[in-house]
Motif scaffolding. Structure first.
Motif, PDB file in Angstrom:
ATOM      1  N   LYS A  14       0.844  -1.191   0.000  1.00 31.23           N
ATOM      2  CA  LYS A  14       0.000   0.000   0.000  1.00 31.23           C
ATOM      3  C   LYS A  14       0.884   1.247   0.000  1.00 31.23           C
ATOM      4  CE  LYS A  14      -3.743  -2.308   2.508  1.00 31.23           C
ATOM      5  NZ  LYS A  14      -4.600  -2.284   3.727  1.00 31.23           N
ATOM      6  N   PRO A  15       1.488   1.577  -1.130  1.00 26.44           N
ATOM      7  CA  PRO A  15       2.431   2.706  -1.168  1.00 26.44           C
ATOM      8  C   PRO A  15       1.803   4.043  -0.817  1.00 26.44           C
ATOM      9  CG  PRO A  15       1.885   1.960  -3.387  1.00 26.44           C
ATOM     10  CD  PRO A  15       1.334   0.939  -2.447  1.00 26.44           C
ATOM     11  N   ASP A  16       0.500   4.212  -1.082  1.00 31.83           N
ATOM     12  CA  ASP A  16      -0.144   5.502  -0.794  1.00 31.83           C
ATOM     13  C   ASP A  16      -0.341   5.731   0.705  1.00 31.83           C
ATOM     14  OD1 ASP A  16      -0.267   5.984  -3.492  1.00 31.83           O
ATOM     15  OD2 ASP A  16      -2.292   5.182  -3.712  1.00 31.83           O
ATOM     16  N   ASN A  17      -0.261   4.638   1.487  1.00 30.78           N
ATOM     17  CA  ASN A  17      -0.493   4.765   2.918  1.00 30.78           C
ATOM     18  C   ASN A  17       0.799   4.750   3.739  1.00 30.78           C
ATOM     19  OD1 ASN A  17      -3.252   4.810   2.473  1.00 30.78           O
ATOM     20  ND2 ASN A  17      -3.462   2.591   2.661  1.00 30.78           N
ATOM     21  N   LEU A  18       1.948   4.763   3.057  1.00 36.53           N
ATOM     22  CA  LEU A  18       3.215   4.766   3.772  1.00 36.53           C
ATOM     23  C   LEU A  18       3.386   6.089   4.511  1.00 36.53           C
ATOM     24  CD1 LEU A  18       5.555   3.194   1.066  1.00 36.53           C
ATOM     25  CD2 LEU A  18       4.561   2.070   3.064  1.00 36.53           C
ATOM     26  N   TYR A  66      10.458   3.789   4.598  1.00 38.61           N
ATOM     27  CA  TYR A  66       9.641   3.073   3.616  1.00 38.61           C
ATOM     28  C   TYR A  66       9.352   3.956   2.403  1.00 38.61           C
ATOM     29  CZ  TYR A  66       8.710  -0.031   7.613  1.00 38.61           C
ATOM     30  OH  TYR A  66       8.830  -0.882   8.679  1.00 38.61           O
ATOM     31  N   GLU A  67       9.066   5.219   2.656  1.00 34.58           N
ATOM     32  CA  GLU A  67       8.820   6.147   1.549  1.00 34.58           C
ATOM     33  C   GLU A  67      10.047   6.250   0.654  1.00 34.58           C
ATOM     34  OE1 GLU A  67       7.789   9.695   3.580  1.00 34.58           O
ATOM     35  OE2 GLU A  67       5.672   9.156   3.847  1.00 34.58           O
ATOM     36  N   ASN A  68      11.215   6.273   1.280  1.00 37.15           N
ATOM     37  CA  ASN A  68      12.450   6.388   0.517  1.00 37.15           C
ATOM     38  C   ASN A  68      12.696   5.137  -0.330  1.00 37.15           C
ATOM     39  OD1 ASN A  68      14.961   8.281   0.416  1.00 37.15           O
ATOM     40  ND2 ASN A  68      15.821   6.230   0.574  1.00 37.15           N
ATOM     41  N   LEU A  69      12.457   3.951   0.253  1.00 36.52           N
ATOM     42  CA  LEU A  69      12.665   2.702  -0.472  1.00 36.52           C
ATOM     43  C   LEU A  69      11.649   2.535  -1.604  1.00 36.52           C
ATOM     44  CD1 LEU A  69      13.392   0.224   2.468  1.00 36.52           C
ATOM     45  CD2 LEU A  69      15.040   1.166   0.840  1.00 36.52           C
ATOM     46  N   GLU A  70      10.431   3.014  -1.408  1.00 33.71           N
ATOM     47  CA  GLU A  70       9.411   2.915  -2.449  1.00 33.71           C
ATOM     48  C   GLU A  70       9.710   3.838  -3.621  1.00 33.71           C
ATOM     49  OE1 GLU A  70       6.059   1.969  -4.616  1.00 33.71           O
ATOM     50  OE2 GLU A  70       6.688   0.980  -2.757  1.00 33.71           O
TER      51      GLU A  70
END
Length: 347
Positions: free
Chosen positions: A118-122, A127-131
């Motif tokens: 769920k990338p929009d809910n990070l 995690y945001e950086n890795l995505e």
């Protein structure tokens, strides 16, 4: 087609034999296409095919990740990774190739991406950086093999890597992204079926730059079985199914450190932030000829993550900023590689 065969021969004419672990495919590239019975060198009869050019793709299915902040102002979080993909390209070419000294130059590119469920809910900076950003490595290396006499050999490698989550190559800072490693092994060739050596390695297999011993052991027991190892980094048992098909099983330790850029508080207070990773893999591998000089490899196994933590990059001995726990997972690896054409080996 004839031109392609000529180029392929030049790229792989200097490779003979296999070794895993930190040396990996580059040791193959240092072992020249010579008769293993005539000169002392690390290779033995019956071992895996030489690799001059390698294209590798790997995927890991869904696994969980949890993080715990270890410094003030750094919290924790949990997330599910939908998949992690890795792409790698390697190539080696001879510079010097005389009977008693081989010099090979190699280069490679590695990319690893994380796709969260769920990338929009990070809502966690790591995690945001890795995505949003891939982990990348651009490397160059020099491998030297000195054939001292009919019994002894010396192998040395130095490698430089630009490791980080950089995007454009114009943004790369050598002082921030450059990582160096080296290996040196002195060995004995007891017979065409047995070669071993002792030495040291300076590398990142255990998450940060460390010096540790290296014991190389290549042996062919009979026309079906053998072992190829650089302990403690890797041990692989080999089953020779036929001249066109080989099966391997064993383990391998892999590791690296990456400079990552996290702009949110409190990470902006650190001059540089490092992600240090180390993992142990149980491996099953099959290599098969497609056509003469063209082979493929299919590998699967179980990955145990020993370390995937974030540190202050300027303080090598400090406690981590974030400790991550990554669930173990099964991986699948596929590669295409070039080997010396049969007509070249028969000359």
């Amino acid at each position: 087609m004839r031109l392609f065969l000529t180029v392929a021969s030049v790229l792989v004419c200097v490779v003979q034999g296999q070794s895993q672990g930190l040396f990996s495919d580059s040791v193959r590239a240092a072992q020249a296409a010579i008769d293993p019975q005539e000169f002392a060198n690390p290779s033995v009869l019956g071992q895996g095919k030489s690799k001059g050019v390698v294209i590798r793709y790997e995927t890991l299915p869904r696994f969980g990740m949890s993080s715990e902040g270890k410094q003030n102002g750094i919290g924790g979080a949990r997330a599910s990774v939908l998949r992690s993909n890795r792409f790698e390209f390697k190539a080696y070419a001879p510079v010097i190739n005389n009977p008693h000294f081989k010099l090979v130059m190699g280069g490679g590119y590695f990319l690893e991406e994380f796709n969260f469920k769920k990338p929009d809910n990070l809502n966690y900076p790591l995690y945001e950086n890795l995505e949003d950003k891939d982990l990348r490595s651009l490397d160059g290396q020099i491998i030297m093999l000195r054939l001292i006499n009919q019994r002894n050999w010396l192998l040395f490698r130095v490698k430089g890597e630009l490791n980080g989550d950089y995007g454009k190559y114009s943004d790369i800072s050598f002082t921030r992204y450059l990582r160096t490693s080296l290996e040196a092994i002195y060995g004995w060739k007891k017979s065409p079926y047995l070669s071993y050596g002792v030495g040291v390695q300076l590398g990142y297999a255990f998450g940060r730059q460390t010096i540790y011993p290296a014991l190389l052991y290549n042996r062919t027991f009979n026309d079906r079985w053998g072992v190829e190892a650089i302990f403690p980094a890797s041990v692989m048992f080999r089953r020779n199914i036929s001249e066109k098909s080989l099966f391997f099983m064993g383990y391998k330790v892999e590791g690296a450190t990456y400079n990552i850029n996290i702009d949110t508080p409190p990470f902006q207070n650190f001059e540089t932030v490092e992600l240090r990773k180390s993992e142990l893999r149980g491996r099953f591998r099959w290599e098969r000829e497609i056509y003469d000089f063209l082979w493929f490899g299919l590998e699967s196994g179980y990955r145990y993550t020993h370390k995937f933590d974030v540190y202050d990059g300027r303080n090598k001995t400090a406690n981590p900023l974030i400790e991550n726990n990554i669930k173990d997972a099964v991986y699948l690896n596929f590669e295409i590689f070039l080997v010396p054409p049969k007509r070249f080996l028969k000359q």
